[in-house]
Design a protein around this motif. Structure first.
Motif, PDB file in Angstrom:
ATOM      1  N   ARG A  13       9.758 -16.919 -23.638  1.00 51.93           N
ATOM      2  CA  ARG A  13       8.722 -15.996 -23.142  1.00 51.93           C
ATOM      3  C   ARG A  13       8.546 -14.781 -24.053  1.00 51.93           C
ATOM      4  N   LEU A  14       9.527 -14.556 -24.950  1.00 52.20           N
ATOM      5  CA  LEU A  14       9.447 -13.397 -25.835  1.00 52.20           C
ATOM      6  C   LEU A  14       9.071 -13.804 -27.264  1.00 52.20           C
ATOM      7  N   PRO A 107      40.756 -10.815 -13.472  1.00 52.72           N
ATOM      8  CA  PRO A 107      39.498 -10.167 -13.092  1.00 52.72           C
ATOM      9  C   PRO A 107      38.446 -10.321 -14.198  1.00 52.72           C
ATOM     10  N   CYS A 108      37.218 -10.637 -13.821  1.00 57.65           N
ATOM     11  CA  CYS A 108      36.170 -10.801 -14.839  1.00 57.65           C
ATOM     12  C   CYS A 108      34.807 -10.472 -14.257  1.00 57.65           C
ATOM     13  N   ILE A 109      33.929 -10.104 -15.153  1.00 56.62           N
ATOM     14  CA  ILE A 109      32.530  -9.857 -14.804  1.00 56.62           C
ATOM     15  C   ILE A 109      31.675 -10.853 -15.564  1.00 56.62           C
ATOM     16  N   VAL A 110      30.758 -11.469 -14.865  1.00 55.66           N
ATOM     17  CA  VAL A 110      29.795 -12.386 -15.484  1.00 55.66           C
ATOM     18  C   VAL A 110      28.445 -11.683 -15.503  1.00 55.66           C
ATOM     19  N   ALA A 111      27.854 -11.572 -16.688  1.00 57.93           N
ATOM     20  CA  ALA A 111      26.584 -10.858 -16.831  1.00 57.93           C
ATOM     21  C   ALA A 111      25.635 -11.668 -17.707  1.00 57.93           C
ATOM     22  N   TYR A 112      24.535 -12.107 -17.129  1.00 62.08           N
ATOM     23  CA  TYR A 112      23.536 -12.851 -17.891  1.00 62.08           C
ATOM     24  C   TYR A 112      22.710 -11.875 -18.719  1.00 62.08           C
ATOM     25  N   ALA A 113      22.561 -12.188 -20.005  1.00 65.06           N
ATOM     26  CA  ALA A 113      22.074 -11.192 -20.973  1.00 65.06           C
ATOM     27  C   ALA A 113      20.563 -11.197 -21.120  1.00 65.06           C
ATOM     28  N   ASP A 114      19.843 -11.089 -20.025  1.00 66.57           N
ATOM     29  CA  ASP A 114      18.388 -10.948 -20.136  1.00 66.57           C
ATOM     30  C   ASP A 114      17.877  -9.775 -19.316  1.00 66.57           C
ATOM     31  N   THR A 115      18.782  -8.863 -18.993  1.00 71.99           N
ATOM     32  CA  THR A 115      18.381  -7.710 -18.200  1.00 71.99           C
ATOM     33  C   THR A 115      19.277  -6.526 -18.518  1.00 71.99           C
ATOM     34  N   LEU A 116      18.774  -5.344 -18.285  1.00 76.13           N
ATOM     35  CA  LEU A 116      19.565  -4.127 -18.431  1.00 76.13           C
ATOM     36  C   LEU A 116      19.500  -3.348 -17.117  1.00 76.13           C
ATOM     37  N   PHE A 117      20.460  -2.467 -16.930  1.00 76.01           N
ATOM     38  CA  PHE A 117      20.491  -1.711 -15.683  1.00 76.01           C
ATOM     39  C   PHE A 117      21.017  -0.313 -15.940  1.00 76.01           C
ATOM     40  N   ASP A 229       5.546  -7.192 -22.754  1.00 76.59           N
ATOM     41  CA  ASP A 229       5.197  -5.954 -22.041  1.00 76.59           C
ATOM     42  C   ASP A 229       6.389  -5.358 -21.290  1.00 76.59           C
ATOM     43  N   PRO A 230       7.150  -6.167 -20.517  1.00 77.55           N
ATOM     44  CA  PRO A 230       8.333  -5.586 -19.860  1.00 77.55           C
ATOM     45  C   PRO A 230       9.374  -5.073 -20.852  1.00 77.55           C
ATOM     46  N   THR A 231       9.499  -5.714 -22.015  1.00 76.55           N
ATOM     47  CA  THR A 231      10.474  -5.264 -23.011  1.00 76.55           C
ATOM     48  C   THR A 231      10.066  -3.918 -23.600  1.00 76.55           C
ATOM     49  N   ASN A 313       1.729   0.210 -26.837  1.00 73.58           N
ATOM     50  CA  ASN A 313       2.239  -0.963 -26.133  1.00 73.58           C
ATOM     51  C   ASN A 313       2.394  -2.150 -27.088  1.00 73.58           C
ATOM     52  N   SER A 314       3.014  -1.899 -28.231  1.00 75.57           N
ATOM     53  CA  SER A 314       3.141  -2.926 -29.258  1.00 75.57           C
ATOM     54  C   SER A 314       4.604  -3.240 -29.555  1.00 75.57           C
ATOM     55  N   MET A 315       4.820  -4.430 -30.125  1.00 75.96           N
ATOM     56  CA  MET A 315       6.157  -4.871 -30.498  1.00 75.96           C
ATOM     57  C   MET A 315       6.061  -5.557 -31.853  1.00 75.96           C
ATOM     58  N   ILE A 316       6.831  -5.046 -32.828  1.00 77.70           N
ATOM     59  CA  ILE A 316       6.758  -5.546 -34.203  1.00 77.70           C
ATOM     60  C   ILE A 316       8.160  -5.899 -34.671  1.00 77.70           C
TER      61      ILE A 316
END
Length: 338
Positions: A13-14, A107-117, A229-231, A313-316
């Motif tokens: 999508r990107l 102990p572990c954290i699972v984080a899918y790498a397509d989002t930030l918070f 656009d979301p990025t 609103n551009s991405m290069i």
């Protein structure tokens, strides 16, 4: 504490940006998405990170040969051991975690790498588990959780009727990584698939039925990096947060010739601006030259040449050359529009 980061998706999508750079390695305000993700997690966990295990896709799916090297450097900079595994075939969210089975313990954290918070809570590491959630306006588009007495009572995937507005953002804490591994292995050994894939939600439900109690980890901001656009909007939010924290992201060696920088902006090293106005909300990578242009609310990578442009609103991508009058563009690495 260990962090497991499944990031084997091709990021279709990107495109065109992900044709040459895996989406999690896309740079926003000077740092890759995956670097920002693990740094944010480390701040919430508030304890040493022993290992960061990344699960990538094969080179045949667009992952460059130097991907492993970049990921190991991210782990090293956080003082953690780095491990990189490959998911040869996309068989679901649980299967991606299983590819890192040699790192799943304790102990572990699972984080899918397509989002930030962005969050200001501190994780309770004494809980059986935690699921990061964000309140959303339209929960029908997400997996959501229902709470009872402060614990997660149900996991519901894309509810048609309103049940809860707390959407699962794709980050999970497990007190016992070995138990998580055993549950995923059970799914795979018994070929228990949903829509042809092994899903993490089935693992969560199984653990809950066995008595595990999951608490919600509520975040203040949840930023998507799925499409252009979301990025670009995520870049804007990150720059705003950096400004609120008092961080200066403009390199001291920027050469300004009859030019203005309107902050917040990230401007990398060895950048030249001539007869140009940059900002607000622009990230411009190192070794770039911009002439006779106005640029606002845009995400621009390294070694770029831009002239006679009025961009918003551009991405290069990296090593691109652009000379034109379009106002909103998305061009990938090594693209020339002159």
């Amino acid at each position: 504490m260990k962090i497991i980061v499944p990031m084997a998706g091709i990021g279709s999508r990107l495109r065109p940006h992900t044709l040459t750079t895996p989406k999690p390695l896309t740079v926003i305000a000077g740092k890759s998405i995956v670097q920002r993700l693990v740094e944010n997690i480390a701040s919430v966990v508030d304890q040493p990170i022993d290992e960061i295990a990344f699960v990538i896709g094969p080179t045949s799916k667009g992952f460059p040969l130097n991907t492993k090297e970049k990921l190991l450097e991210i782990a090293k900079n956080l003082g953690a051991k780095g491990s990189v595994y490959t998911q040869e075939e996309a068989l679901g969210t649980a299967h991606a975690i299983y590819c890192a089975k040699n790192s799943l313990s304790g102990p572990c954290i699972v984080a899918y790498a397509d989002t930030l918070f962005k969050a200001d809570f501190t994780l309770d590491v004494n809980a059986d588990g935690a699921i990061w959630v964000k309140q959303v306006e339209d929960p029908s588009a997400f997996g959501v959780v229902n709470l009872k007495d402060g614990f997660i009572a149900d996991f519901i995937e894309k509810p048609k009727d309103f049940i809860s507005d707390l959407a699962i953002i794709g980050i999970y804490y497990f007190k016992d990584g070995d138990k998580l591994l055993n549950e995923i292995k059970y799914l795979i050994d018994n070929d228990l698939r949903e829509n042809g894939e092994y899903q993490i939600t089935n693992v969560l439900e199984s653990l809950k039925q066995q008595g595990a109690k999951f608490i919600p980890g509520k975040v203040d901001a949840w930023m998507d990096c799925g499409k252009k656009d979301p990025t670009v909007d995520t870049n804007k939010q990150i720059l705003s947060f950096e400004q609120e924290d008092g961080n200066n992201l403009v390199s001291s060696d920027v050469i300004l010739e009859n030019s203005t920088i309107i902050e917040p902006c990230f401007i990398g090293k060895n950048v030249v601006l001539k007869n140009t106005t940059i900002g607000p909300y622009v990230s411009l990578g190192k070794n770039s030259i911009v002439e006779n242009s106005t640029i606002v609310n845009s995400l621009i990578q390294n070694n770029v040449q831009i002239s006679n442009a009025n961009l918003e609103n551009s991405m290069i991508g990296n090593h691109a050359k652009y000379n034109g009058k379009f106002t909103s563009i998305s061009i990938g690495d090594y693209t020339e529009i002159i």
